[in-house]
Scaffold this motif. Structure first.
Motif, mmCIF file in Angstrom:
data_model
loop_
_atom_site.group_PDB
_atom_site.id
_atom_site.type_symbol
_atom_site.label_atom_id
_atom_site.label_comp_id
_atom_site.label_asym_id
_atom_site.label_seq_id
_atom_site.Cartn_x
_atom_site.Cartn_y
_atom_site.Cartn_z
ATOM 1 N N THR A 1 -9.810 9.726 2.031
ATOM 2 C CA THR A 1 -9.087 8.383 2.851
ATOM 3 C C THR A 1 -8.891 7.344 1.609
ATOM 4 O OG1 THR A 1 -10.366 8.872 4.948
ATOM 5 C CG2 THR A 1 -10.037 6.525 4.291
ATOM 6 N N ILE A 2 -9.975 7.497 0.759
ATOM 7 C CA ILE A 2 -9.717 6.309 -0.395
ATOM 8 C C ILE A 2 -8.645 6.688 -1.292
ATOM 9 C CG2 ILE A 2 -10.943 5.598 -2.819
ATOM 10 C CD1 ILE A 2 -12.266 4.485 -0.096
ATOM 11 N N TRP A 3 -8.454 7.876 -1.426
ATOM 12 C CA TRP A 3 -7.221 8.492 -2.081
ATOM 13 C C TRP A 3 -5.854 8.021 -1.520
ATOM 14 C CZ3 TRP A 3 -6.355 9.923 -6.839
ATOM 15 C CH2 TRP A 3 -5.129 10.500 -7.478
ATOM 16 N N SER A 4 -5.932 8.475 -0.227
ATOM 17 C CA SER A 4 -4.674 8.029 0.572
ATOM 18 C C SER A 4 -4.357 6.467 0.842
ATOM 19 C CB SER A 4 -4.738 8.474 2.079
ATOM 20 O OG SER A 4 -5.650 7.653 2.882
ATOM 21 N N LEU A 5 -5.344 5.549 0.483
ATOM 22 C CA LEU A 5 -5.041 4.188 0.477
ATOM 23 C C LEU A 5 -4.601 3.864 -0.966
ATOM 24 C CD1 LEU A 5 -8.244 3.078 2.650
ATOM 25 C CD2 LEU A 5 -5.754 2.900 3.348
ATOM 26 N N LEU A 6 -5.443 4.339 -2.016
ATOM 27 C CA LEU A 6 -4.793 4.015 -3.466
ATOM 28 C C LEU A 6 -3.405 4.304 -3.790
ATOM 29 C CD1 LEU A 6 -8.204 4.787 -5.367
ATOM 30 C CD2 LEU A 6 -7.189 2.661 -4.658
ATOM 31 N N THR A 7 -3.082 5.684 -3.258
ATOM 32 C CA THR A 7 -1.783 6.222 -3.424
ATOM 33 C C THR A 7 -0.682 5.597 -2.636
ATOM 34 O OG1 THR A 7 -2.086 8.166 -2.294
ATOM 35 C CG2 THR A 7 -2.860 8.137 -4.627
ATOM 36 N N ASN A 8 -1.014 4.949 -1.604
ATOM 37 C CA ASN A 8 0.031 4.408 -0.612
ATOM 38 C C ASN A 8 0.103 3.118 -0.720
ATOM 39 O OD1 ASN A 8 1.677 3.646 1.269
ATOM 40 N ND2 ASN A 8 0.326 4.352 3.073
ATOM 41 N N THR A 9 0.968 2.695 -1.720
ATOM 42 C CA THR A 9 1.244 1.194 -2.167
ATOM 43 C C THR A 9 1.421 0.355 -0.862
ATOM 44 O OG1 THR A 9 3.505 1.299 -2.798
ATOM 45 C CG2 THR A 9 1.598 1.666 -4.575
ATOM 46 N N LYS A 10 2.172 0.759 0.291
ATOM 47 C CA LYS A 10 2.280 -0.004 1.579
ATOM 48 C C LYS A 10 0.968 -0.498 2.078
ATOM 49 C CE LYS A 10 6.634 2.050 2.146
ATOM 50 N NZ LYS A 10 7.393 3.288 2.843
ATOM 51 N N ALA A 11 0.003 0.000 1.759
ATOM 52 C CA ALA A 11 -1.356 -0.108 2.106
ATOM 53 C C ALA A 11 -1.968 -1.287 1.483
ATOM 54 C CB ALA A 11 -2.468 1.241 2.408
ATOM 55 N N TRP A 12 -1.583 -1.515 0.161
ATOM 56 C CA TRP A 12 -2.453 -2.211 -0.619
ATOM 57 C C TRP A 12 -2.382 -3.772 -0.145
ATOM 58 C CZ3 TRP A 12 -0.854 -1.415 -6.294
ATOM 59 C CH2 TRP A 12 -0.808 -0.123 -6.944
ATOM 60 N N PRO A 13 -1.810 -4.332 0.610
ATOM 61 C CA PRO A 13 -1.848 -5.694 1.027
ATOM 62 C C PRO A 13 -2.918 -5.702 1.984
ATOM 63 C CG PRO A 13 0.372 -5.386 1.054
ATOM 64 C CD PRO A 13 -0.193 -3.901 0.641
ATOM 65 N N GLN A 14 -3.647 -4.697 2.553
ATOM 66 C CA GLN A 14 -4.686 -4.619 3.427
ATOM 67 C C GLN A 14 -5.758 -4.943 2.712
ATOM 68 O OE1 GLN A 14 -4.776 -1.488 6.266
ATOM 69 N NE2 GLN A 14 -2.749 -0.696 5.476
ATOM 70 N N PHE A 15 -5.876 -4.538 1.384
ATOM 71 C CA PHE A 15 -7.342 -4.502 0.711
ATOM 72 C C PHE A 15 -7.236 -5.225 -0.892
ATOM 73 C CE2 PHE A 15 -5.535 -0.186 -0.022
ATOM 74 C CZ PHE A 15 -5.606 -0.138 -1.148
ATOM 75 N N TYR A 16 -5.791 -5.246 -1.246
ATOM 76 C CA TYR A 16 -5.793 -5.521 -2.701
ATOM 77 C C TYR A 16 -5.461 -7.212 -2.772
ATOM 78 C CZ TYR A 16 -5.069 -3.479 -7.091
ATOM 79 O OH TYR A 16 -5.336 -2.831 -8.479
ATOM 80 N N PRO A 17 -6.613 -7.882 -3.294
ATOM 81 C CA PRO A 17 -6.601 -9.340 -3.514
ATOM 82 C C PRO A 17 -5.276 -9.714 -3.822
ATOM 83 C CG PRO A 17 -8.546 -8.764 -4.014
ATOM 84 C CD PRO A 17 -7.819 -7.320 -3.937
ATOM 85 N N SER A 18 -4.441 -10.642 -3.473
ATOM 86 C CA SER A 18 -3.504 -11.322 -4.087
ATOM 87 C C SER A 18 -1.899 -10.737 -4.145
ATOM 88 C CB SER A 18 -3.751 -12.049 -5.448
ATOM 89 O OG SER A 18 -4.853 -13.042 -4.875
ATOM 90 N N ILE A 19 -2.041 -9.432 -3.699
ATOM 91 C CA ILE A 19 -0.963 -8.610 -3.937
ATOM 92 C C ILE A 19 -0.045 -9.134 -2.806
ATOM 93 C CG2 ILE A 19 0.081 -6.361 -3.363
ATOM 94 C CD1 ILE A 19 -0.901 -6.276 -5.875
ATOM 95 N N SER A 20 1.115 -9.335 -3.217
ATOM 96 C CA SER A 20 2.183 -9.931 -2.328
ATOM 97 C C SER A 20 3.319 -9.006 -2.049
ATOM 98 C CB SER A 20 2.853 -11.252 -2.667
ATOM 99 O OG SER A 20 3.640 -11.039 -4.135
ATOM 100 N N GLN A 21 3.477 -8.129 -3.058
ATOM 101 C CA GLN A 21 4.447 -6.775 -2.637
ATOM 102 C C GLN A 21 4.360 -5.868 -3.847
ATOM 103 O OE1 GLN A 21 7.232 -6.157 -5.288
ATOM 104 N NE2 GLN A 21 6.749 -7.885 -6.617
ATOM 105 N N VAL A 22 4.791 -4.757 -3.714
ATOM 106 C CA VAL A 22 4.858 -3.527 -4.463
ATOM 107 C C VAL A 22 6.162 -2.814 -4.436
ATOM 108 C CG1 VAL A 22 3.673 -1.592 -5.319
ATOM 109 C CG2 VAL A 22 2.323 -3.174 -4.202
#
Length: 166
Positions: A32-53
């Motif tokens: 599950t952690i891997w799936s979130l780290l490798t799917n940049t569409k999921a990053w805005p859910q947990f990555y502070p201050s990410i506005s786009q990838v």
């Protein structure tokens, strides 16, 4: 302790003025952690201050060699995946577009545990751009990564709970 991160020579901790680590026990599987780290569409859910990838060259998820651009805390950054060992480790290195001589290297190590996994993240930074930002908020990078880990844990455990309920 042996070195588990394959640092580029210029980014080893002893050669960088900025070096920090963060770690957290998470009640979610390495998958599950891997799936979130490798799917940049999921990053805005947990990555502070990410506005786009934006993944470059047609990639849809991160993999070895993937190049990407992102805006992180107001910094437009170019990076590429430099380590990729599924469910175990991933790392990317890059630079802010306004200061290509300022480099950063961010690694993630995932270790299975009986209750989920242990997640370790380590980053080194060098160059005048990063040093100036660090002077403004000496513990800012470390605190941002503490929040990142907590938010990633929250999203991962909620994702696993929703899968169990379906």
């Amino acid at each position: 302790m042996f070195e588990i991160i394959k640092w580029p020579e210029e980014m080893v901790p002893s050669r960088c003025p900025i070096h920090f680590t963060n770690e957290l026990e998470i009640s979610a599987s390495p998958e599950t952690i891997w799936s979130l780290l490798t799917n940049t569409k999921a990053w805005p859910q947990f990555y502070p201050s990410i506005s786009q990838v934006q993944l470059l060259h047609g990639h849809e998820t991160l993999q070895m060699g993937t190049e990407f651009e992102t805006s992180f805390a107001g910094q437009d950054v170019f990076a590429s995946v430099q380590e990729f060992e599924p469910y175990i480790r991933i790392a990317w290195g890059g630079y802010p577009k306004v200061a290509e001589e300022s480099k950063a290297y961010h690694a993630w190590i995932i270790t299975p545990t009986p209750g989920g996994c242990h997640l370790w993240t380590e980053e080194t930074m060098r160059g005048p751009h990063w040093v100036e930002l660090a002077k403004q908020a000496p513990d800012g990078f470390w605190r941002a990564h503490e929040r990142l880990l907590a938010d990633l844990a929250r999203v991962a455990t909620a994702l696993e709970a929703s899968v169990r309920q379906s």
